[in-house]
Write a protein that holds these residues in place. Structure first.
Motif, PDB file in Angstrom:
ATOM      1  N   LEU A 103      82.492  -5.999  68.919  1.00 42.07           N
ATOM      2  CA  LEU A 103      82.392  -7.456  68.316  1.00 42.07           C
ATOM      3  C   LEU A 103      83.761  -7.642  67.762  1.00 42.07           C
ATOM      4  O   LEU A 103      84.304  -8.951  67.715  1.00 42.07           O
ATOM      5  N   HIS A 129      86.396  -8.676  70.053  1.00 43.98           N
ATOM      6  CA  HIS A 129      86.127  -9.786  70.567  1.00 43.98           C
ATOM      7  C   HIS A 129      86.267 -11.266  69.523  1.00 43.98           C
ATOM      8  O   HIS A 129      85.976 -12.193  69.760  1.00 43.98           O
ATOM      9  N   MET A 146      84.871 -11.450  66.662  1.00 41.70           N
ATOM     10  CA  MET A 146      83.518 -12.008  65.589  1.00 41.70           C
ATOM     11  C   MET A 146      83.973 -11.653  64.026  1.00 41.70           C
ATOM     12  O   MET A 146      84.279 -10.569  63.757  1.00 41.70           O
ATOM     13  N   TRP A 179      78.917 -12.611  72.206  1.00 43.46           N
ATOM     14  CA  TRP A 179      78.697 -11.797  70.951  1.00 43.46           C
ATOM     15  C   TRP A 179      77.175 -11.520  70.697  1.00 43.46           C
ATOM     16  O   TRP A 179      76.864 -10.645  70.029  1.00 43.46           O
ATOM     17  N   ASN A 236      75.118  -8.231  69.137  1.00 42.36           N
ATOM     18  CA  ASN A 236      74.518  -8.372  67.969  1.00 42.36           C
ATOM     19  C   ASN A 236      73.004  -7.713  68.009  1.00 42.36           C
ATOM     20  O   ASN A 236      72.452  -7.010  67.058  1.00 42.36           O
TER      21      ASN A 236
END
Ligand code: HEM
Ligand SMILES: [Cu+2]
Lengths: 130, 595
Positions: free
Chosen positions: B453, B456, B458, B471, B475
């Motif tokens: 994450l 990427h 987040m 995402w 998660n």
């Protein structure tokens, strides 16, 4: 005692090198001040221990060949229990509440801490029992 | 004098402590007034574990919120309060107090042959300050403003009276002032105990590595915590007395807070980690049936880590643009060297040993793997170009959770290892192994999605996030992982209950370990020892219990059997293994320096 001193002096000396480098490289005062604090924390007690180590015989715990017998005798006073840490802690707790919730907690807080400090001192004089 | 004679002598001896005659109180009064380091240590551990469960419950609620992109389970404000209190509880109230208030308090005096900590009443005060501070921090939830919501780092100017008004933030500050003093007192106590209360013959270089690590931790506490406590007092003065130390408006410097905070904050990281490095260094040799490899190297590495960690705080401030990037990057990367030495020594200790995979040992292996991942990603983050990308993303969250979960694994190992000593009965090893696997899998299932994450993009500290970024699935995976992790602690509680229900009594030395705490009874009597074996190496109890074992002393240590006795035929496991590894016949290896 000697190694204890050297350990602390070593930390102080290393921090001295770091602080000098940090100051001349960054010129940033707050970090330098804190690093100098770390230097002193190493050098002051370390120097003290080292100074003593040169002036006294090695203690049984400093000597690799010491026998158990050499450690016999009175080591110190170790009270079984005491009410005063709790009382002081309660005072400190109220002090914390005073910081967060209002100053009216302050008188009882200071009162308890004062009583506990007195109590602990007289207790020490009497030799450590409750 | 030969070893045997000396051993007999020591049987006859009883060290005397100055204690006055008194009537022993019992029950609640006994607990409230106790100054026994064992009682205080256990109270610390119990309180810290309760707080961990509270903080963990908060984490699970946050994970629930994050399973869908726009969950309305929590308001944004509630989410902010939860991540602040979760982080604060875990860092300030759980890991640290568990390590230096709990484990160290219990184990250090036993390992050096001391009757108690040097200042027993100060020790009790430390605990009461810690308990009081913890209660005040939790009280924040019951204030009108809610609990503190500025993150566990309380950056200025967010933490000012204007931006975070109310009693909740003040409670947070007050709590940390109390627990800060508690930590400082414990630091003083540990240093004094280790310097002054060692048993005869327990030279500095015969102390167990755990004790060394606690000494260095205590010194780090004394370097770092006063800075935090002063910074908190300044923050309080800013909020209430109009001081403007951290606000631009009155001529202050907000980033000064970050300097002060992280000057405590990074050493704190090692205040948390070093005790558990020590735990691992006790457990691995005990279950590999070998002395620790590279004793002095371990000591030096600990000192080097501590010294270096005092000069790296700026790596948390790379993106502020006002720190000296090369300096902090260099210092941070250098820490990898002593940490690497430790890893090599741990592995070398296991190498060729007779390893038994008990629960404590498994936890330690879990620690090695998890800490390695956390440490390596720390190296990435210590490079400013990488950190500019990763800062404030889930990558950082994954990094430090890897590190801290490694410490939690080691803490569990420590509990399983010292439990029989503390209570006189074992925790069930089978359930322990199940707990290990659930915990280890849970941790990785949480942390690995977080790394991805973060890569990427987040950001951390958000309660809702954009749709269509890819995402969501990650998660969900992280939430499942977190739930598995949570489950492992329920298994732990269950284990305590079941083991307590059907107690299996433990002898004084259940693991055939070598350090002094295993010499006295389980649980130890008041003032710990009725007799003490001769201390001739860093494994006095091993020497005592295995008088005919070949003396393969740890490097640089003299051998207990060096006094004119010739080595026997190498009948112990370690010597044979060593021979099998191709080194010359044990006993003539030249490791036995003093002969
Ligand atoms: C090999 C050693 C380590 C290195 C080089 C390292 C490096 C870093 C760096 C550069 C950051 C800042 C990332 C950012 O905010 O952009 C960071 C964050 C963090 N690290 Fe480490 N670390 C190491 C070990 C540890 C250990 C042992 C712990 C804990 C016991 C730890 C706990 C943390 C925490 C709590 C943060 C987050 C701070 C925040 O809230 O911003 N680290 N680490
Ligand atoms: Cu750091």
């Amino acid at each position: 005692m000697k190694i204890e001193g050297i350990v602390l002096i070593g930390i102080g000396a290393f921090m001295a090198v770091v602080s000098v480098g940090y100051w001349f490289w960054s010129g940033e005062p707050s970090g330098t001040a804190m690093l100098i604090g770390a230097v002193l924390l190493g050098l002051l007690p370390g120097g003290y221990y080292y100074w003593w180590a040169k002036r006294m015989k090695p203690r049984p715990e400093d000597r690799p060949d010491a026998t158990t017998r050499e450690g016999a005798g009175v080591i110190g006073s170790f009270p079984h229990g005491s009410i005063w840490p709790l009382v002081f802690g309660a005072g400190a707790f109220l002090f914390g509440l005073a910081l967060a919730f209002g100053w009216w907690f302050l008188p009882p807080a200071l009162g308890l801490m004062l009583v506990a400090a007195t109590g602990v001192t007289t207790q020490s004089r009497r030799g450590g029992a409750i | 004098m030969t070893l045997l004679e000396e051993k007999q002598l020591s049987f006859a001896e009883e060290t005397k402590y100055a204690t006055t005659e008194h009537h022993e109180p019992s029950g609640l009064v006994k607990w409230l007034t106790s100054t026994d380091h064992k009682v205080i240590g256990k109270s610390y551990m119990f309180t810290a574990l309760v707080l961990m469960l509270i903080g963990g419950a908060m984490a699970l609620i946050m994970r629930m919120q994050l399973t869908s992109q726009h969950s309305s389970l929590l308001s944004l404000q509630q989410y902010n309060e939860l991540f602040t209190m979760h982080g604060s509880i875990m860092i300030y109230l759980f890991v640290g107090p568990f390590a230096f208030g709990g484990l160290a308090n219990y184990v250090v005096p036993l390992q050096i042959g001391a009757p108690d900590m040097a200042f027993p009443r100060l020790n009790a005060l430390s605990y009461w300050l810690y308990l009081g501070g913890s209660i005040i921090m939790l009280l924040g939830f019951f204030t009108a403003s809610g609990a503190a919501d500025f993150g566990w780092v309380a950056y200025a100017p967010l933490s000012s009276a204007v931006n975070s008004p109310g009693a909740g933030p003040d409670a947070w500050i007050a709590a940390l002032i109390l627990t800060g003093f508690s930590a400082i007192f414990t630091g003083v106590n540990l240093v004094t105990t280790i310097f002054y209360l060692r048993a005869p013959g327990m030279t500095m270089f015969r102390m167990p590595i755990f004790v060394w690590n606690m000494l260095v931790t205590a010194i780090l506490i004394l370097i770092a915590f006063p800075v935090l406590t002063s910074a908190l007092i300044m923050l309080y003065a800013d909020r209430h007395f109009g001081m403007h130390i951290f606000s631009v408006k009155g001529g202050g410097v907000p980033v000064l807070w970050q300097n002060l905070f992280w000057f405590w904050g990074h050493p704190e990281v090692y205040i948390l980690a070093l005790p558990f490095f020590g735990v691992v260094t006790e457990i691995i040799p005990a279950f590999s049936k070998k002395p620790i490899f590279g004793y002095k190297g371990m000591v030096f590495a600990t000192l080097a880590i501590a010294a270096l960690s005092t000069g790296v705080w700026g790596h948390h401030m790379f993106t502020t643009g006002v720190v000296l990037l090369p300096f902090f990057s260099l210092m941070s990367l250098l820490i990898a060297v002593p940490t690497g030495i430790k890893f090599f020594n741990w592995i070398a200790t296991m190498w060729g040993g007779q390893i038994t995979f008990t629960t404590p040992m498994l936890m330690c292996i879990g620690f090695l793997i998890t800490f390695l991942m956390g440490g390596l990603t720390g190296m990435f983050l210590a490079s400013p170009p990488v950190d500019f990308q990763m800062h404030d993303t889930y990558f950082v969250v994954a990094h430090f959770h890897d590190v801290i979960f490694a410490l939690v694994l080691a803490a569990m190992g420590a509990l399983y290892y010292w439990w029989p000593k503390m209570f006189g009965w074992y925790l069930n090893d089978k359930i322990g192994k199940i707990q290990f696997w659930v915990l280890f899998i849970g941790v990785n299932a949480t942390v690995i999605p977080w790394y991805i994450l973060g890569l990427h993009g987040m950001p951390r500290r958000v309660a809702v996030y954009k749709v269509g970024m890819g995402w969501h699935a990650l998660n969900i995976a992280a939430t499942v992982g977190a739930d598995i992790t949570g489950l492992s602690f329920l298994i732990f509680l269950l284990n305590i209950y079941l083991s307590w229900d059907k107690k299996v009594k433990a002898p004084s030395n259940p693991w055939d370990a070598g350090t002094l705490e295993w010499f006295t009874s389980s649980p130890p009597p008041t003032h710990n020892f009725t007799r003490i074996p001769p201390i001739r190496s860093e494994r006095p109890v091993w020497d005592f219990n295995h008088p005919d074992a070949i003396a393969i002393a740890a490097h640089g240590q003299e051998s207990p059997l060096a006094n004119g006795r010739s080595p026997s035929d190498g009948s112990n496991g370690y010597a044979q293994k060593d021979t099998a590894l191709g080194s010359p016949k044990a006993g003539t290896t030249g490791m036995d320096k003093s002969s």
